[in-house]
Design a protein around this motif. Structure first.
Motif, mmCIF file in Angstrom:
data_model
loop_
_atom_site.group_PDB
_atom_site.id
_atom_site.type_symbol
_atom_site.label_atom_id
_atom_site.label_comp_id
_atom_site.label_asym_id
_atom_site.label_seq_id
_atom_site.Cartn_x
_atom_site.Cartn_y
_atom_site.Cartn_z
ATOM 1 N N HIS A 92 36.720 48.555 40.008
ATOM 2 C CA HIS A 92 37.850 49.514 40.498
ATOM 3 C C HIS A 92 37.781 50.976 40.375
ATOM 4 O O HIS A 92 36.773 51.461 39.498
ATOM 5 C CB HIS A 92 39.250 48.998 39.957
ATOM 6 C CG HIS A 92 39.162 48.807 38.395
ATOM 7 N ND1 HIS A 92 39.072 49.739 37.371
ATOM 8 C CD2 HIS A 92 39.030 47.543 37.840
ATOM 9 C CE1 HIS A 92 39.099 49.194 36.233
ATOM 10 N NE2 HIS A 92 38.835 47.976 36.500
ATOM 11 N N GLY A 93 38.586 51.844 40.726
ATOM 12 C CA GLY A 93 38.730 53.322 40.503
ATOM 13 C C GLY A 93 38.447 53.869 38.938
ATOM 14 O O GLY A 93 38.756 53.123 38.009
ATOM 15 N N ARG A 94 37.958 54.841 38.745
ATOM 16 C CA ARG A 94 37.557 55.441 37.579
ATOM 17 C C ARG A 94 39.022 56.143 36.817
ATOM 18 O O ARG A 94 38.894 56.247 35.685
ATOM 19 C CB ARG A 94 36.544 56.418 37.753
ATOM 20 C CG ARG A 94 36.926 57.793 38.432
ATOM 21 C CD ARG A 94 35.970 58.698 38.735
ATOM 22 N NE ARG A 94 36.327 59.876 39.644
ATOM 23 C CZ ARG A 94 35.378 60.678 39.971
ATOM 24 N NH1 ARG A 94 34.303 60.626 39.884
ATOM 25 N NH2 ARG A 94 35.631 62.044 40.720
ATOM 26 N N ASN A 95 40.100 56.492 37.649
ATOM 27 C CA ASN A 95 41.155 56.869 36.830
ATOM 28 C C ASN A 95 41.774 55.878 35.909
ATOM 29 O O ASN A 95 41.852 54.480 36.283
ATOM 30 C CB ASN A 95 42.178 57.394 37.888
ATOM 31 C CG ASN A 95 41.460 58.835 38.461
ATOM 32 O OD1 ASN A 95 40.600 59.425 37.865
ATOM 33 N ND2 ASN A 95 41.974 59.093 39.670
ATOM 34 N N ALA A 96 42.872 56.275 35.372
ATOM 35 C CA ALA A 96 43.628 55.341 34.663
ATOM 36 C C ALA A 96 44.325 54.295 35.273
ATOM 37 O O ALA A 96 44.444 53.134 34.833
ATOM 38 C CB ALA A 96 44.575 55.931 33.490
ATOM 39 N N ALA A 97 44.820 54.707 36.482
ATOM 40 C CA ALA A 97 45.627 53.698 37.377
ATOM 41 C C ALA A 97 44.667 52.852 38.296
ATOM 42 O O ALA A 97 45.112 52.117 39.136
ATOM 43 C CB ALA A 97 46.382 54.640 38.359
ATOM 44 N N GLY A 98 43.230 53.111 38.099
ATOM 45 C CA GLY A 98 42.286 52.164 38.893
ATOM 46 C C GLY A 98 42.258 52.903 40.355
ATOM 47 O O GLY A 98 41.533 52.233 41.134
ATOM 48 N N THR A 99 42.333 54.085 40.459
ATOM 49 C CA THR A 99 42.261 54.818 41.723
ATOM 50 C C THR A 99 40.870 55.750 41.574
ATOM 51 O O THR A 99 40.232 55.911 40.677
ATOM 52 C CB THR A 99 43.449 55.434 42.279
ATOM 53 O OG1 THR A 99 44.061 56.520 41.181
ATOM 54 C CG2 THR A 99 44.794 54.690 42.139
ATOM 55 N N ASP A 100 40.855 56.198 42.820
ATOM 56 C CA ASP A 100 39.776 57.463 43.012
ATOM 57 C C ASP A 100 38.544 56.433 43.079
ATOM 58 O O ASP A 100 38.291 55.487 43.544
ATOM 59 C CB ASP A 100 39.729 58.188 41.619
ATOM 60 C CG ASP A 100 38.883 59.635 42.121
ATOM 61 O OD1 ASP A 100 39.393 59.980 43.097
ATOM 62 O OD2 ASP A 100 38.248 59.985 41.200
ATOM 63 N N GLU A 101 37.257 57.264 42.885
ATOM 64 C CA GLU A 101 35.964 56.632 42.960
ATOM 65 C C GLU A 101 35.694 55.497 42.354
ATOM 66 O O GLU A 101 36.071 55.232 41.408
ATOM 67 C CB GLU A 101 34.846 57.707 42.777
ATOM 68 C CG GLU A 101 34.836 58.925 43.643
ATOM 69 C CD GLU A 101 33.960 60.076 43.286
ATOM 70 O OE1 GLU A 101 32.890 59.704 42.387
ATOM 71 O OE2 GLU A 101 34.119 61.324 43.672
ATOM 72 N N ARG A 102 34.824 54.679 42.937
ATOM 73 C CA ARG A 102 34.479 53.415 42.147
ATOM 74 C C ARG A 102 32.884 53.291 42.389
ATOM 75 O O ARG A 102 32.217 53.778 43.285
ATOM 76 C CB ARG A 102 34.817 52.325 43.258
ATOM 77 C CG ARG A 102 36.474 52.026 43.104
ATOM 78 C CD ARG A 102 36.777 51.154 44.541
ATOM 79 N NE ARG A 102 38.115 50.661 44.305
ATOM 80 C CZ ARG A 102 39.219 51.398 44.483
ATOM 81 N NH1 ARG A 102 39.059 52.559 44.827
ATOM 82 N NH2 ARG A 102 40.493 50.945 44.412
#
Length: 293
Positions: A92-102
């Motif tokens: 999942h994504g690299r941000n705390a919320a699981g968003t952005d690049e994977r």
């Protein structure tokens, strides 16, 4: 071994490697270049132009295992559809919320059975999503997965990452962390094959490369290959002409007990266009006969 002369002018949808049969495993690492919005018309970086090229390349290659970098959610969908129904993915994504690049790992689910996976922040607090502590402003991650090969029963541990583009301290600390995790996996399951894919943002003359390879725990598949299928293209082309002898910052590394049957840097062009600013790197692996050293 030098590449066949025909490769230098390859501009077709023919695969560099393509699907393989057991016991071989086809591994690819591919930075697909994140989608950006502020681009001039006609820029080679435009995602709507590159998207069909990514589809064509992956549809032809059909790797058993694929480590992707810089993929946003909609780009993960494109990769998934290009590979076909047999494939699954994790990450999942690299941000705390699981968003952005994977840094997603895709795998052929008819060949590889996923038994466990985990995503870590490349930081001093790896279990805290979105954490940073190695001097990098951009969050960085490592995705790891464990598989059983349904054809052979062999075990495989995969790691996929994208190291920081600015901070050498972050790259070096991240490399040390990855090597430690690889050593732990090797100790826990000595007969399992280890594969590390990634955009390391550091070439083979760097301290990062030496940290990963100097102890002999990991080997560079390009150097270890029995057959090099292509010239040594630079793996970061930035859409420019292919450069023989260029820096290799995208790598596939393997642990002990893995034979590297062939390796290549896939600098395919489609009507003169590149699918990404990075060239995919590929290798065909086979578990070595006999006990692991």
């Amino acid at each position: 071994m030098s590449a066949p002369p025909a490769y230098a002018g390859r501009m077709t949808d023919a695969a560099l490697i393509g699907p393989v049969a057991a016991p071989d495993v086809h591994v690819m690492s591919f930075n697909v270049r994140r989608r950006t919005r502020t681009l001039r018309p006609g820029s080679p970086d435009r995602w709507d132009t590159r998207k069909p090229l990514v589809r064509r390349l992956l549809h032809a290659e059909q790797p058993t295992l694929l480590g992707v970098q810089e993929a946003l959610a909609d780009q993960v969908d494109v990769v998934e559809h290009a590979l076909g129904r047999r494939y699954r993915w994790i990450g999942h994504g690299r941000n705390a919320a699981g968003t952005d690049e994977r840094c997603a790992i895709f795998y052929d689910a008819e060949r590889l059975e996923l038994t466990e996976w985990r995503q870590r922040a490349l930081s001093a607090t790896p279990d805290t999503p979105g954490s940073r502590s190695f001097g990098n402003l951009t969050r960085r991650i490592l995705v790891s997965a464990e598989f059983t090969d349904t054809a052979t029963g062999a075990r495989l541990h995969a790691f996929n990452t994208h190291l920081d583009h600015l901070s050498w301290r972050s790259r070096l600390a991240s490399a040390a962390m990855i090597l430690d995790l690889v050593q732990r996996a090797t100790s826990a399951e000595p007969d399992a094959a280890i594969v590390v894919t990634g955009d390391f943002n550091a070439d083979v003359d760097s301290a990062v490369y030496r940290r990963l390879t100097s102890e002999g725990v990991l080997r560079d598949t390009w150097e270890a290959a029995a057959d090099q299928l292509t010239p040594q293209w630079g793996t970061f082309s930035n859409y420019r002409r292919r450069r023989p002898g260029g820096s290799r910052i995208d790598l596939i590394l393997v642990g002990r007990g893995v034979d590297v049957r062939s390796a290549g840097i896939n600098a395919a062009r489609f009507e003169g266009r590149a699918a990404s600013d990075h060239e995919p790197v590929q290798a065909v692996l086979r578990r070595a006969a006999g006990p692991t050293a």
